[in-house]
Design a protein around this motif. Sequence first.
Motif, PDB file in Angstrom:
ATOM      1  N   GLU A   6       0.881  -1.256  -0.196  1.00 39.84           N
ATOM      2  CA  GLU A   6      -0.110  -0.011   0.043  1.00 39.84           C
ATOM      3  C   GLU A   6       0.906   1.224  -0.112  1.00 39.84           C
ATOM      4  O   GLU A   6       0.466   2.221  -0.757  1.00 39.84           O
ATOM      5  CB  GLU A   6      -1.021   0.091   1.322  1.00 39.84           C
ATOM      6  N   PHE A  36     -14.980   4.498 -22.704  1.00 43.98           N
ATOM      7  CA  PHE A  36     -14.829   6.032 -22.153  1.00 43.98           C
ATOM      8  C   PHE A  36     -13.932   5.813 -20.993  1.00 43.98           C
ATOM      9  O   PHE A  36     -13.271   6.625 -20.419  1.00 43.98           O
ATOM     10  CB  PHE A  36     -16.269   6.395 -21.680  1.00 43.98           C
ATOM     11  N   ALA A  37     -13.776   4.569 -20.220  1.00 47.58           N
ATOM     12  CA  ALA A  37     -13.052   4.792 -19.320  1.00 47.58           C
ATOM     13  C   ALA A  37     -11.617   4.298 -19.500  1.00 47.58           C
ATOM     14  O   ALA A  37     -10.814   4.031 -18.505  1.00 47.58           O
ATOM     15  CB  ALA A  37     -13.633   3.618 -18.103  1.00 47.58           C
ATOM     16  N   PRO A  96      -8.761   5.534 -20.156  1.00 50.86           N
ATOM     17  CA  PRO A  96      -7.385   5.963 -19.729  1.00 50.86           C
ATOM     18  C   PRO A  96      -7.310   5.518 -18.077  1.00 50.86           C
ATOM     19  O   PRO A  96      -6.455   5.317 -17.596  1.00 50.86           O
ATOM     20  CB  PRO A  96      -7.942   7.488 -19.672  1.00 50.86           C
ATOM     21  N   LEU A  97      -8.532   5.505 -17.575  1.00 47.61           N
ATOM     22  CA  LEU A  97      -8.716   4.926 -16.211  1.00 47.61           C
ATOM     23  C   LEU A  97      -8.265   3.231 -15.952  1.00 47.61           C
ATOM     24  O   LEU A  97      -7.078   3.108 -15.078  1.00 47.61           O
ATOM     25  CB  LEU A  97     -10.119   5.021 -15.688  1.00 47.61           C
ATOM     26  N   GLN A 107      -4.332   3.312 -16.673  1.00 45.70           N
ATOM     27  CA  GLN A 107      -3.644   3.698 -15.330  1.00 45.70           C
ATOM     28  C   GLN A 107      -3.458   2.673 -14.308  1.00 45.70           C
ATOM     29  O   GLN A 107      -2.665   2.517 -13.768  1.00 45.70           O
ATOM     30  CB  GLN A 107      -4.341   4.987 -14.657  1.00 45.70           C
ATOM     31  N   LEU A 108      -4.543   1.982 -14.046  1.00 46.77           N
ATOM     32  CA  LEU A 108      -4.789   1.092 -13.194  1.00 46.77           C
ATOM     33  C   LEU A 108      -3.959  -0.309 -13.627  1.00 46.77           C
ATOM     34  O   LEU A 108      -2.891  -0.852 -12.532  1.00 46.77           O
ATOM     35  CB  LEU A 108      -6.079   0.491 -13.053  1.00 46.77           C
ATOM     36  N   GLU A 167      -0.315   0.529 -13.073  1.00 47.38           N
ATOM     37  CA  GLU A 167       0.043   0.572 -11.468  1.00 47.38           C
ATOM     38  C   GLU A 167       0.136  -0.541 -10.859  1.00 47.38           C
ATOM     39  O   GLU A 167       0.947  -1.017  -9.884  1.00 47.38           O
ATOM     40  CB  GLU A 167      -0.842   1.373 -10.624  1.00 47.38           C
ATOM     41  N   LEU A 168      -0.559  -1.813 -11.533  1.00 52.58           N
ATOM     42  CA  LEU A 168      -0.382  -3.019 -10.937  1.00 52.58           C
ATOM     43  C   LEU A 168       0.435  -3.955 -11.758  1.00 52.58           C
ATOM     44  O   LEU A 168       0.787  -5.083 -11.481  1.00 52.58           O
ATOM     45  CB  LEU A 168      -1.891  -3.697 -10.948  1.00 52.58           C
ATOM     46  N   LYS A 227      -8.229  -1.392  -3.309  1.00 49.74           N
ATOM     47  CA  LYS A 227      -7.739  -0.090  -2.742  1.00 49.74           C
ATOM     48  C   LYS A 227      -7.193   0.758  -3.958  1.00 49.74           C
ATOM     49  O   LYS A 227      -7.223   1.926  -4.195  1.00 49.74           O
ATOM     50  CB  LYS A 227      -6.649  -0.067  -1.605  1.00 49.74           C
ATOM     51  N   LYS A 228      -6.362  -0.180  -4.567  1.00 49.85           N
ATOM     52  CA  LYS A 228      -5.696   0.671  -5.760  1.00 49.85           C
ATOM     53  C   LYS A 228      -6.480   1.175  -7.073  1.00 49.85           C
ATOM     54  O   LYS A 228      -6.485   2.325  -7.362  1.00 49.85           O
ATOM     55  CB  LYS A 228      -4.768  -0.518  -6.565  1.00 49.85           C
ATOM     56  N   ILE A 229      -7.692   0.471  -7.093  1.00 51.41           N
ATOM     57  CA  ILE A 229      -9.031   0.775  -8.000  1.00 51.41           C
ATOM     58  C   ILE A 229      -9.475   2.046  -7.453  1.00 51.41           C
ATOM     59  O   ILE A 229      -9.666   2.858  -8.102  1.00 51.41           O
ATOM     60  CB  ILE A 229      -9.844  -0.100  -8.191  1.00 51.41           C
ATOM     61  N   THR A 240      -7.117   5.060  -7.753  1.00 53.70           N
ATOM     62  CA  THR A 240      -7.014   5.600  -8.911  1.00 53.70           C
ATOM     63  C   THR A 240      -8.390   6.239  -9.517  1.00 53.70           C
ATOM     64  O   THR A 240      -8.273   7.280 -10.352  1.00 53.70           O
ATOM     65  CB  THR A 240      -7.029   4.399 -10.016  1.00 53.70           C
ATOM     66  N   THR A 241      -9.443   5.839  -9.173  1.00 54.24           N
ATOM     67  CA  THR A 241     -10.609   6.537  -9.306  1.00 54.24           C
ATOM     68  C   THR A 241     -10.919   7.985  -8.833  1.00 54.24           C
ATOM     69  O   THR A 241     -11.628   8.830  -9.377  1.00 54.24           O
ATOM     70  CB  THR A 241     -11.963   5.761  -9.300  1.00 54.24           C
ATOM     71  N   LYS A 250      -8.231   9.843  -8.084  1.00 51.00           N
ATOM     72  CA  LYS A 250      -6.888  10.300  -7.967  1.00 51.00           C
ATOM     73  C   LYS A 250      -7.132  11.938  -8.570  1.00 51.00           C
ATOM     74  O   LYS A 250      -6.219  12.885  -7.883  1.00 51.00           O
ATOM     75  CB  LYS A 250      -6.267   9.623  -9.081  1.00 51.00           C
ATOM     76  N   ASN A 273      -9.998  11.510 -13.487  1.00 55.27           N
ATOM     77  CA  ASN A 273     -10.424  10.341 -13.336  1.00 55.27           C
ATOM     78  C   ASN A 273     -11.938  10.080 -12.605  1.00 55.27           C
ATOM     79  O   ASN A 273     -12.432   9.108 -12.774  1.00 55.27           O
ATOM     80  CB  ASN A 273      -9.397   9.664 -12.187  1.00 55.27           C
ATOM     81  N   LEU A 304     -14.315  10.109 -15.373  1.00 50.85           N
ATOM     82  CA  LEU A 304     -14.275   8.813 -15.991  1.00 50.85           C
ATOM     83  C   LEU A 304     -14.938   7.617 -15.228  1.00 50.85           C
ATOM     84  O   LEU A 304     -15.671   6.926 -15.699  1.00 50.85           O
ATOM     85  CB  LEU A 304     -12.734   8.493 -16.342  1.00 50.85           C
ATOM     86  N   ALA A 305     -14.490   7.714 -13.862  1.00 59.33           N
ATOM     87  CA  ALA A 305     -15.318   6.624 -12.983  1.00 59.33           C
ATOM     88  C   ALA A 305     -16.659   6.887 -12.788  1.00 59.33           C
ATOM     89  O   ALA A 305     -17.454   5.846 -12.855  1.00 59.33           O
ATOM     90  CB  ALA A 305     -14.580   6.777 -11.380  1.00 59.33           C
TER      91      ALA A 305
END
Lengths: 325, 325
Positions: free
Chosen positions: A126, A256-257, A259-260, A263-264, A267-268, B238-240, B243-244, B246, B250, B253-254
């Motif tokens: 985290e 539409f999502a 870019p989100l 990014q995710l 990060e992972l 938690k990462k999701i 990110t949403t 951020k 975002n 988009l979310a």
Amino acid sequence: MSGDLGPRIVISASQKFVARFPDTDLVLVGDQTQILPSFSQLPDLSSRITVLHADDVVRMDDDPLVALRQKKSSSMWMALDALRNGRVDACVSAGNTGALLAMAKFLVKSFPGTERPAICKSMPVEKGNTYLLDLGGNINCSPSQLHQFALMGSVLANMEQPSAARVALLNIGTEAQKGTDVLQQAQSLLSADNRLNYVGFVEANSIFSGEADVIVCDGFNGNIALKASEGVARFITKKIQATTYKNIKNKILAFFAQPLLRQLRDELDPSLYNGATFLGLQKTVIKSHGSADEKAFLHALIVAREQVIQGIPARIQQVLSTIDF
Amino acid sequence: MSGDLGPRIVISASQKFVARFPDTDLVLVGDQTQILPSFSQLPDLSSRITVLHADDVVRMDDDPLVALRQKKSSSMWMALDALRNGRVDACVSAGNTGALLAMAKFLVKSFPGTERPAICKSMPVEKGNTYLLDLGGNINCSPSQLHQFALMGSVLANMEQPSAARVALLNIGTEAQKGTDVLQQAQSLLSADNRLNYVGFVEANSIFSGEADVIVCDGFNGNIALKASEGVARFITKKIQATTYKNIKNKILAFFAQPLLRQLRDELDPSLYNGATFLGLQKTVIKSHGSADEKAFLHALIVAREQVIQGIPARIQQVLSTIDF
């Protein structure tokens, strides 16, 4: 030569690596008929990358001890031999882990007191990252081996001040009386060593919460924890894909999502954490995941370079030399 | 009484449960001053839910053996005693796992040959689900215990035809010669038993790929695999979220992708898999996760009802009675 994806990704990662780090040259060890053609197109880089030809290769399913006895002209052996004789400062391989461990132990040697090198990997958590060891080098560990792992992991986790790194033992409960006899004895050793910042037992879910900088366990449990984590991560990634392609509506939403989702994914990205260290060896040997892609293998090369610059093996030797095992 | 969230979520889950299953009544065991007020508002359901008052409670940090000796007026003891004397057909608890195991073994008894019940849980995998056991009941297991686990897990995984359930042993490699002596001996027992469909060793990442219907391991490794999986899943969730939230872009988009994110959250919802079975006991005892919410506890109740209807304990007895341990 012996990673799942063959020499191609190693070559492209090498080209990126030398372009990025002008202070570090590479020697590629393997079948030159497969390696050389890629370089004819890039003459400006070829002065920085040398090829050392090897006739043989250690296969993923080779028995490590058989490979140790019979594969002295393999790329793995020759790369480790180049490390032994000082031609190179570090060795990175995506090949058979058991064979790499056995050959490294034989050629590069480990420090007195370390029976087999511990495999240590930085895990994303985290906040920051956590070093987990051992990940499969030593199936059964004595309390004093776990003590060694704690000291070596602390050096890696906090190069400036190893005694500040928070060290925990992996257990199936956090209460001090939990777990096996080995864990109970290891707990006594770790708490008594004032060069360690021992914070107690942690459960496997805490690997990812960042409660400790170093988490110590035997190679069997470390392997189970690492592989289970990889399995869940892959499972969730597939679920995300399946959900975004489930029906037209979801496809439009996913568009539409995008870019989100990108990014995710970044990060992972597991390739950002590729490159496990064999701790306890006299020189730097890094194990890349067998299925590493170019980006992941590049990261393993960066880990190797960093550990050479930081002089990790010498620091490990220093910390190990102060205790009797 | 002793789950992390207290009796409130158990009461609301119970109300949902009896409304959904007209064939199954509930007995709530605990402090009636906390439980009864919730029912005054729902007179039509209160005939289906009885309260059995208990003065004491087993705490999460109570030592299991101390609880076994001293907490005979606790809700946990009284619930298991109601199971023992036949007042109820199954017992569900979100409390202290060690105490529940110890009391269940003492009051409900296990079948001859089973030393301590194995904790078994259905895990979500790529296709369907996989039963993993043991998850912490037995730290060190003999080969014959692992053999028992394989037989019991097969009954749970395929009630109609246990011999069709694909059974694997958890190991740190898939090659037949890998792992500890215990695993080698267990492998011999499992391959020789023609009531089992033994498919070999699997690594922990394969838990989630659906290669086996039953995966057998000792309680220490099972606990590590389960907890590591939970840790990664929470980390990714938690990462999701992070990110949403951020930045503004975002968040927008979310907002558009909300239905997608909600579907995903529902599919990965851990409450859909809550409810671990204590296998080897003469009656049905289900352990809910300590932090289970209403939906998760409801699922644990459903698991208990299903196992009573299917007569799982009697089937387990049958399969265990045919071998000598």
